[in-house]
Every structure is written in structure tokens, then in C-alpha cells.
Design a protein around this motif. Structure first.
Motif, PDB file in Angstrom:
ATOM      1  N   THR A  17       0.838  -1.201   0.000  1.00 40.39           N
ATOM      2  CA  THR A  17       0.000   0.000   0.000  1.00 40.39           C
ATOM      3  C   THR A  17       0.874   1.253   0.000  1.00 40.39           C
ATOM      4  OG1 THR A  17      -0.196   0.099   2.438  1.00 40.39           O
ATOM      5  CG2 THR A  17      -1.844  -1.198   1.249  1.00 40.39           C
ATOM      6  N   ARG A  50       2.919   5.868  -7.695  1.00 45.37           N
ATOM      7  CA  ARG A  50       2.012   6.876  -8.249  1.00 45.37           C
ATOM      8  C   ARG A  50       2.687   8.254  -8.266  1.00 45.37           C
ATOM      9  NH1 ARG A  50      -3.497   6.537  -5.371  1.00 45.37           N
ATOM     10  NH2 ARG A  50      -3.483   4.573  -6.548  1.00 45.37           N
ATOM     11  N   ARG A  57       2.481   1.372  -3.639  1.00 49.92           N
ATOM     12  CA  ARG A  57       1.484   1.855  -4.606  1.00 49.92           C
ATOM     13  C   ARG A  57       1.486   3.378  -4.687  1.00 49.92           C
ATOM     14  NH1 ARG A  57      -4.028   0.010  -2.727  1.00 49.92           N
ATOM     15  NH2 ARG A  57      -3.759   1.780  -1.308  1.00 49.92           N
ATOM     16  N   TYR A 113      -1.751  -4.008  -3.761  1.00 53.45           N
ATOM     17  CA  TYR A 113      -1.072  -3.149  -4.731  1.00 53.45           C
ATOM     18  C   TYR A 113      -2.036  -2.523  -5.743  1.00 53.45           C
ATOM     19  CZ  TYR A 113       2.663  -1.673  -7.925  1.00 53.45           C
ATOM     20  OH  TYR A 113       3.524  -0.939  -8.706  1.00 53.45           O
ATOM     21  N   GLY A 114      -3.168  -3.173  -5.925  1.00 53.30           N
ATOM     22  CA  GLY A 114      -4.167  -2.617  -6.827  1.00 53.30           C
ATOM     23  C   GLY A 114      -4.069  -3.077  -8.258  1.00 53.30           C
ATOM     24  N   GLU A 115      -3.115  -3.948  -8.562  1.00 54.97           N
ATOM     25  CA  GLU A 115      -2.997  -4.531  -9.893  1.00 54.97           C
ATOM     26  C   GLU A 115      -2.255  -5.853  -9.788  1.00 54.97           C
ATOM     27  OE1 GLU A 115       0.584  -2.590 -12.232  1.00 54.97           O
ATOM     28  OE2 GLU A 115      -0.630  -0.994 -11.305  1.00 54.97           O
TER      29      GLU A 115
END
Length: 278
Positions: free
Chosen positions: A16, A23, A19, A267-269
Motif C-alpha cells: 500500500t 504513483r 502503490r 497493490y491494486g494490480e
């Protein structure tokens, strides 16, 4: 030369943080190491956490990292100071021609700004038992905001809920509400809650529901990303040593199948990891 920025956590939670760093700073190469075979760190002794963290930091250095971020509150609380003061001087040749190595944590950048979020001067810390017991947040916040009143609450069930995929389940409501209530009981005028564990952002919807209206909830990802940006700007020689190809490498000390499945949530992906033996 491949010299990624290393990001370490005892398991998945540090993803997290990564990530938000990616970004903010997408051009750099990153190498994430999750010590999933030995997680959780939160219940282990200071000496054990220190030894495990040091092994992982050395591994990241051996793979070319010049800068390692301990994206783990427990490791930052129990191991960072020893690594910086005792081990780095033995591993580092300071100067423009030497491998200038650094290890950073997540506690200091957070404590430098947390007081800015509070109007009442009463802040609550939600963390693992290891982080709470270390008193690291209390000590560091005192340096930057000596008038701030800090109240801590250990939440031992929250990490297992997240890592077992129960963070969105109705069963999680009870444990989230229980610890929020205990913390607010310590000071009803707490107006800021710090999520001092990198797993807790996955519970943020339930935390918002359980917290009193108007309370600000702070997670660490954006704070650490901003702090790293500032750090790289202030250390241009080290920054120049970091490679910039936009590459992401993920390492785990446990099953890659399990890691890849769980990591995607944090991680979102989707990712593909490599298993390593320390």
C-alpha cells in the motif's frame, strides 16, 4: 546498472506504501521484498525483528539497491535505529565514489506531519501490539509536536482479518468498532486517527463507518511518497544512483502463488513475484 529503490515489509502491507510511491514517482525502478515466510512481525521480539529486517535489507543491497524504505511500522519501530546506527556504517563507503547506502522508515515522516491534521490536539494511533509497545510514535511525535496528546490502541485482529481476505466481511465490523470505541473512550475529543500499520488502509471504509463524525483518518502512503520525493531532492548524489526504467520487481520468501494472489489486493494490480531464500 540496475539500482532500484528497495521497499521492504514483513508481508503484503508495504504494497500500500509502494502503490503510492509509484504513483508519485513512476520513473524509478523498485524492488519489493515481502518476508511472508516469517510474518507476522508484530508479535515478535525486538531482537528477532531486528535480525529478520537486517537480513532482508542486506539482500536488497546485494541486489543493487542503494536506498531501502522499511514500509513496515513494526520493522521501523524495532529495527531501523539499530540498522542505521550499527550496521550501515559497516556497509557503506560514504562519498561521491562509494556506494552510499541508506535505510529509511515510515514512522519519522509520519510523526513530522501528524500534528498538522488535528484541531483538538488529541490524536489516536491504531497499530499492531509491537508498534504500540515500542512507544515509537509517542516518542517521535513529542519531538515535533510536544503539546500533542497521543493515545494508542493495539488492534491484534486487524492484520489477520486483512490477510485472510475478511477485511470487507460483516465479521470485521465487530473488531473494527471494538478498537475504535476503546480508543475514543481514552479521549472523546480525539479528532485524528492515524493508521499506523500498512494493512489498515484495506479496512478504511469500516474504520470511517465506526469513527465519530468529523474525525480525520490518516493513512501513511501519501505521506511516505511525499517524504521520499523530498528526500531524493535533498540527496542528489544518491538520487542519481537510482535507476529509472520504470521497472517493478517483487520478491517473496514464501509461495509466489499465494503472494501474487494477495499482493494484487494491496497493490491494486496483478503482479508476478519471484521466490527467494534468505
Amino acid at each position: 546498472m540496475h539500482q532500484p529503490i528497495g521497499v521492504f515489509d514483513s508481508g503484503y502491507g508495504g504494497l500500500t506504501i509502494l502503490r503510492e510511491i509509484v504513483r508519485k514517482l513512476p520513473e524509478y525502478d523498485y524492488m519489493y521484498l515481502g518476508d511472508n515466510a516469517r510474518t507476522p512481525y508484530g508479535t515478535r521480539s525486538f531482537e528477532t525483528v531486528y535480525q529478520y529486517t537486517l537480513e532482508c535489507v542486506r539482500h536488497l543491497f546485494a541486489r543493487g539497491c542503494r536506498l531501502v524504505v522499511l514500509a513496515c511500522n513494526t520493522a521501523s519501530a524495532k529495527a531501523l535505529r539499530n540498522i542505521q546506527q550499527l550496521d550501515l556504517p559497516l556497509m557503506t563507503e560514504m562519498g561521491p565514489d562509494g556506494p552510499d547506502r541508506r535505510v529509511l522508515g515510515v514512522i519519522r515522516p509520519t510523526t513530522e506531519v501528524i500534528g498538522n491534521y488535528s484541531q483538538s490536539g488529541h490524536v489516536g494511533i491504531l497499530a499492531t501490539r509491537g508498534t504500540v509497545t515500542s512507544e515509537s510514535y509517542v516518542v517521535e511525535i513529542e519531538k515535533f509536536f510536544p503539546g500533542l496528546n497521543v493515545f494508542q490502541e493495539a488492534c491484534p485482529m486487524w492484520v489477520p482479518l486483512v490477510e485472510n481476505g475478511e477485511f470487507a466481511s460483516p465479521g470485521a465490523d465487530y473488531f473494527v468498532k471494538q478498537h475504535i470505541n476503546r480508543l475514543i473512550d481514552k479521549s472523546p475529543i480525539i479528532d485524528t486517527l492515524l493508521l499506523a500499520c500498512t494493512h489498515y488502509p484495506l479496512l478504511i471504509d469500516k474504520i470511517r463507518q465506526a469513527a465519530p463524525v468529523g474525525v480525520t483518518i490518516v493513512s501513511q502512503g501519501e505521506i511516505i511518497a511525499d517524504s521520499l520525493t523530498d528526500y531524493l531532492q535533498r540527496h542528489p548524489i544518491l538520487e542519481e544512483q537510482c535507476s529509472k526504467h520504470g521497472q517493478r520487481t517483487f520478491l517473496t520468501t514464501d509461495s509466489t502463488v499465494d503472494f501474487d494472489r494477495q499482493a494484487a489486493i494491496f497493490y491494486g494490480e496483478s503482479i508476478r513475484s519471484v521466490q527467494l531464500t534468505l
